[in-house]
Every structure is written in C-alpha cells, then in structure tokens.
Motif scaffolding. Structure first.
Motif, PDB file in Angstrom:
ATOM      1  N   LYS A  36       1.590  -0.436  14.785  1.00 20.84           N
ATOM      2  CA  LYS A  36       2.152  -1.754  14.474  1.00 20.84           C
ATOM      3  C   LYS A  36       2.343  -1.881  12.972  1.00 20.84           C
ATOM      4  N   SER A  37       3.533  -2.304  12.579  1.00 21.36           N
ATOM      5  CA  SER A  37       3.808  -2.610  11.173  1.00 21.36           C
ATOM      6  C   SER A  37       4.356  -4.024  11.098  1.00 21.36           C
ATOM      7  N   ALA A  38       4.480  -4.549   9.885  1.00 18.24           N
ATOM      8  CA  ALA A  38       4.933  -5.927   9.739  1.00 18.24           C
ATOM      9  C   ALA A  38       5.708  -6.101   8.444  1.00 18.24           C
ATOM     10  N   PRO A  41       4.263  -6.772   4.693  1.00 15.64           N
ATOM     11  CA  PRO A  41       3.343  -5.743   5.187  1.00 15.64           C
ATOM     12  C   PRO A  41       1.904  -6.230   5.337  1.00 15.64           C
ATOM     13  N   HIS A  42       1.140  -5.444   6.095  1.00 18.89           N
ATOM     14  CA  HIS A  42      -0.280  -5.708   6.328  1.00 18.89           C
ATOM     15  C   HIS A  42      -0.996  -5.982   5.007  1.00 18.89           C
ATOM     16  N   TYR A  54       6.898  -8.418  13.325  1.00 16.07           N
ATOM     17  CA  TYR A  54       6.087  -7.274  13.738  1.00 16.07           C
ATOM     18  C   TYR A  54       6.977  -6.239  14.431  1.00 16.07           C
ATOM     19  N   THR A 128      -4.099 -12.482  12.422  1.00 21.98           N
ATOM     20  CA  THR A 128      -4.453 -11.133  12.861  1.00 21.98           C
ATOM     21  C   THR A 128      -3.739 -10.801  14.166  1.00 21.98           C
ATOM     22  N   THR A 130      -2.816  -7.423  17.105  1.00 24.11           N
ATOM     23  CA  THR A 130      -2.841  -6.059  17.628  1.00 24.11           C
ATOM     24  C   THR A 130      -2.007  -6.020  18.893  1.00 24.11           C
ATOM     25  N   ASN A 145      -3.226  -0.284  15.676  1.00 16.47           N
ATOM     26  CA  ASN A 145      -3.933  -0.703  14.468  1.00 16.47           C
ATOM     27  C   ASN A 145      -3.845  -2.224  14.333  1.00 16.47           C
ATOM     28  N   VAL A 147      -3.103  -5.606  12.232  1.00 15.12           N
ATOM     29  CA  VAL A 147      -2.288  -6.079  11.105  1.00 15.12           C
ATOM     30  C   VAL A 147      -2.747  -7.494  10.753  1.00 15.12           C
ATOM     31  N   THR A 148      -3.052  -7.724   9.479  1.00 18.57           N
ATOM     32  CA  THR A 148      -3.622  -8.997   9.045  1.00 18.57           C
ATOM     33  C   THR A 148      -2.851  -9.555   7.849  1.00 18.57           C
ATOM     34  N   HIS A 149      -2.686 -10.869   7.845  1.00 20.43           N
ATOM     35  CA  HIS A 149      -2.097 -11.575   6.698  1.00 20.43           C
ATOM     36  C   HIS A 149      -3.025 -12.725   6.305  1.00 20.43           C
TER      37      HIS A 149
END
Length: 195
Positions: A36-38, A41-42, A54, A128, A130, A145, A147-149
């Motif tokens: 997972k990417s965003a 970015p994370h 995402y 957060t 997943t 993985n 991913v958090t902001h």
C-alpha cells in the motif's frame, strides 16, 4: 522387471523389457503480496479537509495461479470515501474487490481509492490504513504494510461586534445602544474553554 515382450523379425527374437513406472508429483502454489502506498506519502502531515489517495498493488510471485482473490480495505477512521478505481464489489463494512484469477509468476493488479479527512478534527489525530487479500488456495490472510498520516489542525477564533444603531451613528443622551458579540471558529479543530 515388470514385463517382457518378445517379438520376431526374420526368425530372430527381439526381447524388449520394461521397468517400473516412475512418477513425480508437482507441488506448486501462488505467493501473494499486497503493498500500500499513498499520496501524500506515508508519514506526511495532513490537515482536515485534505484528500488522501491510496494505491493497493497485489502481486502473485509464486509458481501457480491464484484464484478467488478477495481484497478488502476498511476505510480509516475520521475520513469519508470520495472515489475509487475500479468499482468495488462491496463498500460495507469495508471496501471489497473480487479478483477471479491472478496469474503466476508476474501477475499484478492495482486498486486506488481516495478519502477526505474529516473537518474539524483534533490536532495530532493519526489516520491509519491497511489492506488484506485472501485467495481460494490459502487459509491465511495476507496483510499490507501500514500507512499513517498525522493530522495538524488548530482552532481560529474570530470575534465581531456590530451595534444598533450601527458604528459611527449619532446618539443622544438616554438612547439605547445594543451590542451583539459573535464568536466564530473558522479553524479546523474544535475550540474548547473559550472565554
């Protein structure tokens, strides 16, 4: 020796013998990964009202096709769904995409969706997310993985004070003047303890 075959050609016997049959069982299986990417970015800082897109990438690096895949992703708390591609097969309680087959060893598919961060929202809130994928060939769940902001927000208080008669008017002794105080929070975090 399991068998003997005798054949004749021009009066001469030809003996052909056969041995036991040798077999091998091929054991192969899919090998799924989900990342997972965003954007942003994370680890980035976002503010209430921002969009987060995402991207899920599911790959099969094994030596057999994966079938009956189900990709699921629960929307992060404090966000609202804006868009997605492709259209999910379900949206509650989580986004769900059904993938009939993912070929080995280089099969890959991508899924994207966009959420908007709730406004207002407390400063320091973590967004957060997943995702998970399962397949018919597996009893276990493969998880992506995390991913958090980090949400950065603050209240912004404005105060206005109109009057009747309005500001600048002439008044006489004994006249009444009425003031109205209007307190507004134009920021992106709830204000507390306002005095």
């Amino acid at each position: 020796v399991l068998g003997v075959t005798i054949s004749y050609f021009n009066g001469e016997a030809n003996v052909v013998t056969s041995t036991n049959q040798v077999t091998h069982v091929v054991r192969s299986s899919p090998q799924l990964t989900i990342t997972k990417s965003a954007v942003p970015p994370h680890g980035s800082v976002v503010t209430p009202g921002d969009l987060i897109t995402y991207t899920l990438r599911i790959s099969n690096t094994g030596d057999a096709n994966a079938t009956g895949l189900v990709v699921s992703d629960t929307l992060p708390a404090n966000t609202d769904l804006v868009s997605y591609n492709p259209v999910p097969n379900g949206t509650s309680p989580a986004l769900r995409w059904d993938i009939p087959i993912l070929a080995a060893p280089t099969g890959t598919t991508a899924i994207t969706f966009t959420v908007q961060v709730t406004r207002p929202l407390a400063n320091g809130t973590l967004i957060t997310n997943t995702a998970q994928v399962t397949a018919s060939e597996f009893l276990t769940v493969t998880t992506s993985n995390v991913v958090t902001h980090l949400v950065q927000s603050a209240p912004e208080i404005t105060l206005t004070k109109p009057a009747v008669p309005p500001h600048g008017s002439s008044v006489s002794p004994g006249d009444l003047i009425t003031y109205t105080l209007t307190v507004t929070n134009v920021g992106d975090e709830v204000a507390t303890g306002v005095v």
